[in-house]
Design an enzyme around this catalytic site. Structure first.
Site, PDB file in Angstrom:
ATOM      1  CG  ASP A   1       9.750   4.032  -1.089  1.00 11.34           C
ATOM      2  OD1 ASP A   1      10.311   4.994  -0.877  1.00 11.34           O
ATOM      3  OD2 ASP A   1       8.716   3.923  -1.215  1.00 11.34           O
TER       4      ASP A   1
ATOM      5  CG  HIS B   1       2.972   4.364  -7.463  1.00 13.47           C
ATOM      6  ND1 HIS B   1       1.981   4.978  -7.681  1.00 13.47           N
ATOM      7  CD2 HIS B   1       3.841   5.029  -6.556  1.00 13.47           C
ATOM      8  CE1 HIS B   1       2.171   6.062  -6.836  1.00 13.47           C
ATOM      9  NE2 HIS B   1       3.073   5.921  -6.153  1.00 13.47           N
TER      10      HIS B   1
HETATM   11  N1  ACO Z   1       4.787  -7.325  -5.432  1.00 14.37           N
HETATM   12  C1  ACO Z   1       4.075  -8.591  -6.150  1.00 14.37           C
HETATM   13  N2  ACO Z   1       2.889  -8.113  -6.244  1.00 14.37           N
HETATM   14  C2  ACO Z   1       2.364  -7.214  -6.347  1.00 14.37           C
HETATM   15  C3  ACO Z   1       3.312  -5.843  -5.943  1.00 14.37           C
HETATM   16  C4  ACO Z   1       4.541  -6.298  -5.390  1.00 14.37           C
HETATM   17  N3  ACO Z   1       5.308  -5.332  -5.059  1.00 14.37           N
HETATM   18  N4  ACO Z   1       2.432  -4.822  -5.917  1.00 14.37           N
HETATM   19  C5  ACO Z   1       1.141  -5.255  -6.304  1.00 14.37           C
HETATM   20  N5  ACO Z   1       1.134  -6.506  -6.677  1.00 14.37           N
HETATM   21  C6  ACO Z   1       0.084  -7.265  -7.133  1.00 14.37           C
HETATM   22  C7  ACO Z   1      -1.079  -7.700  -6.055  1.00 14.37           C
HETATM   23  O1  ACO Z   1      -0.743  -8.958  -5.404  1.00 14.37           O
HETATM   24  C8  ACO Z   1      -2.094  -7.772  -6.929  1.00 14.37           C
HETATM   25  O2  ACO Z   1      -2.351  -8.757  -7.613  1.00 14.37           O
HETATM   26  P1  ACO Z   1      -3.689  -9.479  -8.026  1.00 14.37           P
HETATM   27  O3  ACO Z   1      -4.441  -8.543  -8.761  1.00 14.37           O
HETATM   28  O4  ACO Z   1      -3.334 -10.792  -8.890  1.00 14.37           O
HETATM   29  O5  ACO Z   1      -4.342 -10.033  -6.523  1.00 14.37           O
HETATM   30  C9  ACO Z   1      -2.111  -6.557  -8.151  1.00 14.37           C
HETATM   31  O6  ACO Z   1      -0.732  -6.431  -7.997  1.00 14.37           O
HETATM   32  C10 ACO Z   1      -2.764  -5.032  -7.493  1.00 14.37           C
HETATM   33  O7  ACO Z   1      -2.248  -4.944  -6.277  1.00 14.37           O
HETATM   34  P2  ACO Z   1      -2.820  -4.004  -5.383  1.00 14.37           P
HETATM   35  O8  ACO Z   1      -2.309  -4.099  -3.872  1.00 14.37           O
HETATM   36  O9  ACO Z   1      -4.311  -3.850  -5.458  1.00 14.37           O
HETATM   37  O10 ACO Z   1      -2.423  -2.445  -6.120  1.00 14.37           O
HETATM   38  P3  ACO Z   1      -2.374  -1.213  -5.488  1.00 14.37           P
HETATM   39  O11 ACO Z   1      -2.607  -0.099  -6.393  1.00 14.37           O
HETATM   40  O12 ACO Z   1      -3.374  -0.999  -4.211  1.00 14.37           O
HETATM   41  O13 ACO Z   1      -0.968  -1.425  -4.805  1.00 14.37           O
HETATM   42  C11 ACO Z   1       0.823  -0.727  -3.599  1.00 14.37           C
HETATM   43  C12 ACO Z   1       0.036  -0.336  -4.618  1.00 14.37           C
HETATM   44  C13 ACO Z   1       0.587  -0.938  -2.281  1.00 14.37           C
HETATM   45  C14 ACO Z   1       2.130   0.310  -3.719  1.00 14.37           C
HETATM   46  C15 ACO Z   1       1.489  -2.091  -4.150  1.00 14.37           C
HETATM   47  O14 ACO Z   1       2.308  -2.096  -5.379  1.00 14.37           O
HETATM   48  C16 ACO Z   1       2.722  -2.736  -3.058  1.00 14.37           C
HETATM   49  O15 ACO Z   1       2.278  -3.272  -2.042  1.00 14.37           O
HETATM   50  N6  ACO Z   1       4.005  -2.510  -3.382  1.00 14.37           N
HETATM   51  C17 ACO Z   1       5.158  -2.705  -2.634  1.00 14.37           C
HETATM   52  C18 ACO Z   1       5.153  -1.750  -1.331  1.00 14.37           C
HETATM   53  C19 ACO Z   1       5.928  -0.730  -1.946  1.00 14.37           C
HETATM   54  O16 ACO Z   1       6.972  -0.477  -2.644  1.00 14.37           O
HETATM   55  N7  ACO Z   1       5.254   0.614  -1.492  1.00 14.37           N
HETATM   56  C20 ACO Z   1       5.731   1.884  -1.921  1.00 14.37           C
HETATM   57  C21 ACO Z   1       4.928   2.706  -2.870  1.00 14.37           C
HETATM   58  S1  ACO Z   1       5.513   4.006  -3.412  1.00 14.37           S
HETATM   59  C22 ACO Z   1       5.169   5.271  -2.177  1.00 14.37           C
HETATM   60  O17 ACO Z   1       4.503   5.272  -1.446  1.00 14.37           O
HETATM   61  C23 ACO Z   1       6.189   6.176  -1.908  1.00 14.37           C
END
Ligand code: ACO
Length: 432
Positions: free
Chosen positions: A363, A306
């Site tokens: 979720d 998140h």
């Molecule tokens: N699985 C694996 N790796 C992940 C995940 C995940 N679910 N989420 C983040 N990471 C990693 C990224 O690869 C990145 O790694 P790195 O720094 O080594 O390159 C790091 O964590 C940071 O990721 P970002 O995408 O920069 O973080 P951000 O804060 O933008 O992401 C997000 C938030 C988009 C929700 C992300 O965690 C994600 O894609 N989760 C999966 C989708 C999801 O569950 N979305 C629902 C969110 S809750 C809502 O909207 C109601």
């Protein structure tokens, strides 16, 4: 004199005020930065940028705290209803008995959908995603419900809120019935908001729907937990589109489109699809965790991570308990819940997930609750959208009343080609 931050550019020092929120959060106010320094800030994805001051929702991502208008979401999930929570978000305080009654009467009065709108539903292709249908229908509402010039602004706004809260729920159920080729069920005045929705979804002339209060309660909690989440992607979309002073229906329609994405609200559908894939591949989550860890693989564990929470999402904790409660009540076993729990157990001990602060978000478990209630998979994000409506509405309303309101118009740092001349078609080899 309040606190200030000092910024030194080319040897010159600029002083920027520090703003402190009621829970001690601090921000550097850069609203005069460009005027004074000629510089802008660069913050992709706005991870460090506050776009407004707001008194609606407080989140602490490090501690896993979520409060609406100061009230912990855990207490609202335990004692409140979705309608009461919607009132709280929109109006700022919990309603008195009289206020709640008036609000419920308004929701009931505005629950029917204009019959001419049925033609739209019937003409979408059967396989159209309900989120696309919903955003189009909400936008189309402006044509069916134009401003009423004889009403005061406040009355008009309250009616628009009631229409959205009530009709969007009715439209969601209609789109489901039509997609199945079934007879549409109308809302009933003697049912609560949540019970009415379940009845409109599942009642049929050949099999009357028996309302189960435990399932109604599960839906109340599901919607309460989704009701607001400060400046998330879809709310930011509502505020941004709304900042052009477009009508509320258009702004909410934009929010629905943003919510559709799998990185945002669409994740609840994506989680179930992922759990199903793990189930069909034998039930071992390890290869999926390995894929999520692999920097060369774009796969992400859906329902994990998140932007704000760097610990367990408090809503996920409530939702996880709700899964067990609902399945126990229904005397049903869902193998996807076993897989979800196994996946969580392995992931939260994994160094990659620990280092990246990745924990289950709302979720991760919500889809199991929706499945148990009987909601079809492609309607999951629509369920989220209905729940998020009070948040979108209250944030839009707050932006309307904000004395610092401005058209949302971010800047950029241009990195394209420098000035160059147009090359004629002849020089580019076009036939003359
Ligand atoms: N699985 C694996 N790796 C992940 C995940 C995940 N679910 N989420 C983040 N990471 C990693 C990224 O690869 C990145 O790694 P790195 O720094 O080594 O390159 C790091 O964590 C940071 O990721 P970002 O995408 O920069 O973080 P951000 O804060 O933008 O992401 C997000 C938030 C988009 C929700 C992300 O965690 C994600 O894609 N989760 C999966 C989708 C999801 O569950 N979305 C629902 C969110 S809750 C809502 O909207 C109601």
């Amino acid at each position: 004199m309040g606190k200030i931050a000092k910024l030194v550019i080319d040897g010159k020092t600029y002083e920027l005020p520090i703003v402190t929120g009621t829970e001690g959060e601090r921000a550097i106010d850069i609203s005069n930065l460009r005027k004074e320094t000629g510089l802008i800030t660069l913050d992709p994805g706005y991870a460090n940028t506050g776009s407004c001051e707001s008194s609606i929702t407080f989140m602490d991502g490090e501690k896993g705290i979520l409060r609406y208008r100061g009230i912990p979401v855990e207490q609202l999930a335990e004692y409140s209803t979705f309608v009461e929570t919607a009132y709280l978000l929109i109006n700022g305080d919990l309603p008195s008995a009289k206020e709640l009654n008036r609000f419920s009467v308004m929701l009931n009065d505005h629950s029917l959908v204009h019959e001419d709108m049925r033609a739209f539903f019937e003409n979408f292709p059967r396989r159209a995603h309900p989120m696309g249908i919903l955003s189009s229908m909400v936008n189309a509402m402006r044509a069916f419900y134009p401003e009423l010039p004889e009403r005061s602004d406040e009355e008009e706004i309250n009616i628009t809120f009631a229409r959205l809260l009530s009709k969007v729920r009715t439209m969601a159920a209609i789109s489901y019935k039509i997609s199945r080729g079934h007879k549409v069920v109308y809302p009933r005045h003697n049912l609560s908001y949540c019970a009415n929705f379940l009845n409109m979804m599942f009642d049929s002339p050949v099999r009357p729907y028996i309302i189960d209060q435990d399932l109604v309660q599960a839906l109340e909690v599901f919607w309460i937990l989704h009701a607001d989440h400060e400046q998330n992607c879809s709310t930011a979309a509502v505020r941004l589109v709304g900042s052009a002073r477009v009508n509320l229906y258009a702004a909410i329609s934009a929010g629905i489109c943003a919510l559709w994405g799998p990185l945002h609200g669409g994740a609840n559908q994506a989680v179930i699809e992922m759990l199903q894939e793990i189930y069909e591949s034998g039930g071992d989550p390890a290869p999926f965790i390995a894929k999520a860890r692999d920097p060369n693989d774009p796969f992400r564990l859906m329902g994990f991570g998140h932007r704000v929470y760097k610990t367990y999402d408090p809503r996920a904790l409530i939702m996880k308990k709700m899964c067990d409660k609902v399945l126990k009540k229904l005397k049903r076993h869902d193998p996807l819940l076993d897989i979800a729990k196994k996946l969580e157990e392995v992931a939260i001990k994994d160094p990659y997930f620990i280092d990246h602060n990745l924990y289950p978000n709302v979720d991760f478990y919500s889809g199991i609750v929706l499945r148990a209630i009987g909601i079809p998979l492609n309607m999951f994000t629509v369920m989220f959208a209905i729940g998020r409506l009070p948040g979108w509405i209250s944030q839009w309303k707050e932006s309307l009343d904000d004395p610092h309101w401005k058209l949302h118009r971010p800047r950029q740092v241009y990195i394209g080609p420098k000035k160059r001349d147009y090359i004629s078609k002849k020089e580019r080899g076009f036939p003359v």
